[in-house]
Design an enzyme around this catalytic site. Sequence first.
Site, mmCIF file in Angstrom:
data_model
loop_
_atom_site.group_PDB
_atom_site.id
_atom_site.type_symbol
_atom_site.label_atom_id
_atom_site.label_comp_id
_atom_site.label_asym_id
_atom_site.label_seq_id
_atom_site.Cartn_x
_atom_site.Cartn_y
_atom_site.Cartn_z
ATOM 1 N N ASP A 1 76.767 38.078 39.810
ATOM 2 C CA ASP A 1 76.254 36.599 40.408
ATOM 3 C C ASP A 1 77.252 35.508 40.492
ATOM 4 O O ASP A 1 78.759 35.495 40.136
ATOM 5 C CB ASP A 1 76.003 36.170 38.819
ATOM 6 C CG ASP A 1 75.090 34.754 39.688
ATOM 7 O OD1 ASP A 1 75.704 33.838 38.691
ATOM 8 O OD2 ASP A 1 73.813 35.227 40.500
ATOM 9 N N GLU B 1 87.758 52.874 35.007
ATOM 10 C CA GLU B 1 87.811 53.842 34.157
ATOM 11 C C GLU B 1 86.905 54.729 34.067
ATOM 12 O O GLU B 1 86.787 54.895 32.312
ATOM 13 C CB GLU B 1 88.574 53.975 32.913
ATOM 14 C CG GLU B 1 89.833 52.061 33.581
ATOM 15 C CD GLU B 1 89.635 51.717 31.799
ATOM 16 O OE1 GLU B 1 89.992 49.850 32.176
ATOM 17 O OE2 GLU B 1 89.624 51.772 30.350
#
Length: 519
Positions: A203, A254
């Site tokens: 956002d 990751e």
Amino acid sequence: RTDVDWWRDAVFYQVYIRSFADGNGDGVGDLAGIRARLPHLSALGVDALWITPFYPSPMADHGYDVADPRDVEPVFGDLAKFDALLAEAHALGIRVTVDLVPNHSSHRHEWFEAALAAGPGSPERARYLFRDGRGPDGAEPPNNWPSVFGGPAWTRVPDGQWYLHIFAPEQPDLDFTDPEVLADLETTMRFWLDRGVDGFRIDVAHGMAKPEGLPDMLPMEDTGLLDDHGPGDHRFDDDGVHDVHRRVRRVLDEYPGTMAVGEVWVSDDDRLARYLRPDELQLAFNFRLLTADWDVDELRDAVVHSLATVAGTPAPACWVLSNHDRPRHVTRYGGGEVGTRRARAAALLQLALPGAAYLYNGDELGMPDVDLPDEVLQDPIWERSGHTERGRDACRIPVPWSGTEPPYGFSSGAQTWLPMPAGWEPLTAAAQEEEAGSVLSLYRTALALRRTSPAFTGEALRWVPAPDGCLAFRRPGGLVCLVNLSGAPVPLPEGRVLLASADTTGGVVPDDAAVWLHP
Ligand SMILES: O=C(CO[C@H]1O[C@H](CO)[C@@H](O)[C@H](O)[C@H]1O)[C@@H](O)[C@H](O)[C@H](O)CO
């Protein structure tokens, strides 16, 4: 596509959770409701969901005021219901992404409550943007920044300091120069990634960093892109924001196969492209299609700018026609039969373009905006603008699933959080399910073709000659898409018709229609 870059040409489906499906009859959509409607999403053929905020929130901005980013607001369910939804979606081959709201927290977040209690100069206040005011006794706001929702972007607290809120006062902005703020964002990301989510919609991804000294804004410019008021608008697109996105990317890397799309209201192609550098976001919405009217030059411009933006980056384009902040495209294009006809054509345009595509819940049913009476308006913009702007409720009406009258299967309860109009039976998913020529059938066929036909391969696009008032382009895989906005029928181009948004018998493409061909 591999499991690592699935998002490059994925069709995402935005679920505005309050308005999608109500699982417990309280008139507000929730996680159980989404789970119950997964068969609809699977049959539609979407690749992934984006679920808008369902975290604990006093709902001053319907969830975009987050009090705890690592839990579930009871009106939407709980973590167990979320896990069940995630597991079932994955079992159907549908990925799930959730909203990340980093720019601000709720004023009910424990951090902000601690900041109010701790007082000026405290480390608690350093997590936000508290400042002394200007003028005698600091009675004037620290600068001239307006809130996006109307009124000043500053609110004064009892001890005389002011705090910044680019949106509502209930949404204090966080200060990302405080390492604890960035660390907490990372903790939130890992919380949801460890639960198995496939990514995030970020956002206000052009917020989060403010210029040193918070200088006054220069007069707003008309940049041609609604929410971008140009370089003088110091509230957004400060260079420091890219440190945040690099951190976000390091975390995502990751978790192979995860991604982030940014809500970036930046009109300058080069500045928007910076968010898509190899060590930043995978995707950013190209909002020009979201704000374009049904006009051949505006639509061509939107496509050209969006492709130019991504050209120098590793990212594909990311197309969106409607979302929970803008008038729905059926309504933008004129509403009624005309609006629906054009929206059908726009669907084929959006889904023929190279890159990722976002559908907004109800697009697949041809949902329009609803003109609501003042007394039911709930968007903070209505109040904050002093009742001069009606806000965004009109595009957030609950989705009609079945039946002949409100609440059309959206809820088992009588009252819905926003009223649903009479006469929407033909719009329901159940009614359209049965109708071969319905908007729903068109979307299903389009997504199935997009997923299976080699005509859609390749991320390039080449414009091809077309009659005046038409858009026509070709994809490397051979797909040709023509969209007719000329005001009159045009000859059907050479080739085998794969799909058309209107009847092309007689060898013509009607006005306000689009066609997919494969030579
Ligand atoms: O700037 C934004 C950010 O919107 C995001 O952030 C806002 C604050 O979190 C939230 O209200 C929106 O729903 C969310 O999508 C605009 O979309 C703006 O809110 C809108 O166009 C009003 O003019």
